[in-house]
Write a protein that holds these residues in place. Structure first.
Motif, PDB file in Angstrom:
ATOM      1  N   LEU A  77       9.330  -2.286   0.047  1.00 51.35           N
ATOM      2  CA  LEU A  77       9.303  -0.929   0.572  1.00 51.35           C
ATOM      3  C   LEU A  77       7.906  -0.583   1.055  1.00 51.35           C
ATOM      4  N   SER A 137       5.805   2.567   3.866  1.00 51.65           N
ATOM      5  CA  SER A 137       5.937   3.453   5.029  1.00 51.65           C
ATOM      6  C   SER A 137       5.475   2.707   6.274  1.00 51.65           C
ATOM      7  N   GLN A 187      12.599   0.994   4.819  1.00 58.40           N
ATOM      8  CA  GLN A 187      11.955   2.288   4.585  1.00 58.40           C
ATOM      9  C   GLN A 187      12.869   3.197   3.781  1.00 58.40           C
ATOM     10  N   ASN A 188      14.145   2.808   3.770  1.00 59.10           N
ATOM     11  CA  ASN A 188      15.137   3.624   3.077  1.00 59.10           C
ATOM     12  C   ASN A 188      15.068   3.326   1.572  1.00 59.10           C
ATOM     13  N   VAL A 189      14.199   4.097   0.893  1.00 61.99           N
ATOM     14  CA  VAL A 189      13.837   3.782  -0.482  1.00 61.99           C
ATOM     15  C   VAL A 189      15.018   3.929  -1.448  1.00 61.99           C
ATOM     16  N   VAL A 229       6.335  -2.246  -3.647  1.00 61.65           N
ATOM     17  CA  VAL A 229       5.935  -1.181  -2.719  1.00 61.65           C
ATOM     18  C   VAL A 229       4.604  -1.586  -2.107  1.00 61.65           C
ATOM     19  N   GLU A 273       1.388  -0.795   0.158  1.00 66.09           N
ATOM     20  CA  GLU A 273       0.588   0.332   0.643  1.00 66.09           C
ATOM     21  C   GLU A 273      -0.755  -0.184   1.107  1.00 66.09           C
ATOM     22  N   LEU A 282       6.055   6.851  -7.322  1.00 70.13           N
ATOM     23  CA  LEU A 282       6.906   6.530  -6.183  1.00 70.13           C
ATOM     24  C   LEU A 282       7.689   7.760  -5.731  1.00 70.13           C
ATOM     25  N   ARG A 283       8.200   8.477  -6.713  1.00 74.50           N
ATOM     26  CA  ARG A 283       8.982   9.664  -6.369  1.00 74.50           C
ATOM     27  C   ARG A 283       8.127  10.660  -5.607  1.00 74.50           C
ATOM     28  N   SER A 311       5.341  10.001  -3.731  1.00 72.80           N
ATOM     29  CA  SER A 311       4.898   9.628  -2.387  1.00 72.80           C
ATOM     30  C   SER A 311       6.048   9.366  -1.426  1.00 72.80           C
ATOM     31  N   TYR A 312       7.208   8.945  -1.915  1.00 76.21           N
ATOM     32  CA  TYR A 312       8.285   8.618  -0.971  1.00 76.21           C
ATOM     33  C   TYR A 312       9.422   9.616  -0.960  1.00 76.21           C
ATOM     34  N   LEU A 313       9.629  10.263  -2.050  1.00 78.68           N
ATOM     35  CA  LEU A 313      10.788  11.151  -2.094  1.00 78.68           C
ATOM     36  C   LEU A 313      10.377  12.606  -2.069  1.00 78.68           C
TER      37      LEU A 313
END
Lengths: 238, 321
Positions: free
Chosen positions: A38, A40, A196-198, A210, A212, A231-232, A234-236
């Motif tokens: 994963l 971005s 990208q679809n975490v 992940v 970065e 993770l939650r 930065s991505y969600l």
């Protein structure tokens, strides 16, 4: 790390010209598992993909596949040993028929079993059988993505790298795509899922990394990562 | 169509084409027919790279001219027999093709960048031929007339017609082989999507370079034919942009990436050229008509004229014809 890893990446550094994008990446894929990679946009996912499949020669580090060093080997040889990539953006051969697209899949590997594999692939994707004689460019986006994956399967991969298979698909098709990936894996195929679809990726993967700024920022069992606060955040956006 | 029937039809057409000069009314007509076959052959040489592999070149004349100069210089300055010189010319064209391919494809040039770099190579070769001693610069080289078969010179134009026919038949065989062979499948994959081809393990660099070598050898063989027919080479004949355009034009109009496209294109352009010439003196009108045809083809028949037959015949689309 695990000895049963079929893909073992150590301290991989790669980039373009003077620009180093990957700054020491470690990653393993073991037989029979789905591993999600994963990150971005701009994190280095494509660079890692290109280095793994031999499109660019890495600056340094090692890539071992089935016990053999393949870092810097030509793309053709990497396919030959069974590390196969389905490139992002549904790159089908638009003016060739669906059948010809699939047949070209067994160009380097899996030629002996072409007929049997073809049967297997259209078994997985019945839609492709219906459209066998049609030019691939006339298929819908989802069908083209299925064709690209089917073509990858024709090579009898030992490890299949799927580069953003859900990109540009409708939500319903995304569901279908992830269900399909799980099904392929259930037959024993090891899959490196670059996405990208975490949320969905973590739902089907056993482990995840992940990426970065060219480094692995987080890694571990997918179920644990799904609950990871960093993770939650930065991505969600939670 | 099965293979046996294709061979039968092809053989019958070849016999008919062989006998055609006997029913043509004049030497002039034989000449026109010979040039149509020859243009179809040159178009096919372009088509091998530009059509089958999708590597569009704007400077294919670089091979044509190299062939014309190679056999002419070997003959005039070194006393080689022109038949032998012809083989050497084809080899020279092949080497130039491999070299340009290796340079351009190693540098990752694709699409219009590749097209422009071939154009640049053709211009560089033209300028070199214009200034070098051994090509006699802008004066050009005259091949002493001595019409004997051993000299690859003929008084009767029918011999050039038959040679052009043989060249064309050979090039059609190469194209037909590309349609069916593994190498041809590699080229088709590269034309359709180079990245996907690479992902399937096709050695893209190697296939494209070899393809340009084959294409270059064919165009160079055409250069020798041209030099032997007119017994003269100069930089603008050998490396002028006109021949490059002509090769590209007949393939695009007939149908790029098809076996018979260049032949159809050459027949149409040859016919149009003759008709316009009978209406107006000079070159101008035929070029206007060529341009108009090209615009119409690109706008309405992107698969070329042969696409029309393919569709009517119920076959699969365009490229397959």
């Amino acid at each position: 790390m695990a000895d049963d890893a079929i893909l073992q990446v150590r301290d991989l550094r790669a980039g373009y010209g003077p620009v180093e994008i990957l700054r020491g990446v470690d990653l393993d894929v073991r037989a029979g598992e789905i591993v999600a990679l994963l990150g971005s946009n701009g994190a280095g996912k494509s660079t890692l993909n290109n280095a793994l499949s031999g499109i660019f020669r890495p600056f340094g580090g090692s890539i071992r596949f089935m016990g053999a060093e393949i870092a810097g080997a030509p793309a053709a040889r990497i396919v030959e040993v069974g590390l196969v990539q389905v490139p992002e953006g549904r790159r089908v051969f638009p003016n060739l028929s669906v059948r010809e697209n699939l047949e070209l899949g067994s160009y380097r590997r899996g030629r002996a079993n072409r007929a049997r594999n073809l049967e297997r692939v259209v078994g997985i994707f019945p839609r492709l059988a219906e459209r066998a004689g049609q030019a691939a460019g006339t298929l819908s986006g989802g069908e083209q993505q299925m064709l690209a994956i089917g073509r990858g399967l024709m090579t009898e991969p030992r490890l299949l790298i799927l580069d953003e298979p859900s990109l540009g698909l409708s939500p319903l098709l995304v569901e279908e795509m992830f269900a399909l990936i799980r099904r392929l894996n259930a037959d024993g195929l090891a899959i490196l899922l670059v996405e990208q679809n975490v949320v969905q990726s973590l739902a089907i993967a056993r482990r995840a990394y992940v990426l970065e700024h060219g480094r692995i920022a987080l890694s571990g069992p997918a179920a644990e990562l799904a609950g990871d606060p960093a993770l939650r955040r930065s991505y969600l956006g939670l | 169509m099965n293979a046996r029937r294709i061979v039968a039809v092809f053989g019958a057409a070849l016999v008919a084409a062989f006998a055609l000069p006997f029913v043509l009314p004049s030497n002039y007509a034989v000449n026109v027919a010979a040039m149509i076959l020859f243009t179809a052959f040159l178009g096919q040489s372009w088509n091998i790279a530009g059509g089958f592999a999708g590597q569009t070149s704007f400077g294919h004349v670089v091979f044509f001219g190299t062939g014309a100069y190679a056999s002419t210089i070997l003959q005039v300055a070194w006393g080689w027999n022109p038949w032998l010189g012809w083989i050497a010319a084809a080899l020279a064209g092949g080497v130039v093709g491999l070299a340009i391919g290796a340079l351009a494809f190693r540098a990752g040039l694709r699409g219009s960048y590749f097209a422009l770099v071939t154009l640049a190579f053709a211009e560089v070769f033209r300028i070199l031929a214009n200034s070098a001693e051994f090509t006699r610069g802008g004066l050009g080289i005259l091949i002493p007339s001595d019409p004997r078969a051993a000299n690859l010179q003929f008084k009767d134009p029918v011999w050039f017609y038959w040679i052009a026919l043989a060249l064309l038949a050979l090039s059609l065989a190469v194209a037909a082989w590309l349609k069916r062979s593994r190498f041809g499948a590699q080229l088709a994959a590269i034309r359709e999507n180079e990245d996907a081809a690479r992902a399937l393990g096709i050695d893209v660099f190697r296939a494209k370079t070899i393809c340009l070598g084959i294409s270059g050898a064919m165009a160079a063989a055409g250069g020798t034919f041209y030099a032997q027919k007119y017994l003269y080479v100069d930089p603008s004949i050998a490396y002028g942009v006109e021949k490059s355009v002509e090769m590209l034009l007949v393939s695009m109009i007939g149908g790029a990436g098809t076996v018979f496209g260049p032949l159809v294109g050459a027949a149409v352009l040859g016919g149009v050229g003759e008709i316009t010439r009978s209406f107006a003196a000079g070159q101008g009108l035929s070029l206007v008509v060529y341009g108009a045809i090209l615009v119409a083809i690109v706008a309405w028949l992107p698969d070329g004229l042969i696409g029309v037959f393919a569709r009517r015949g119920g076959a699969r689309r365009g490229r397959d014809a």
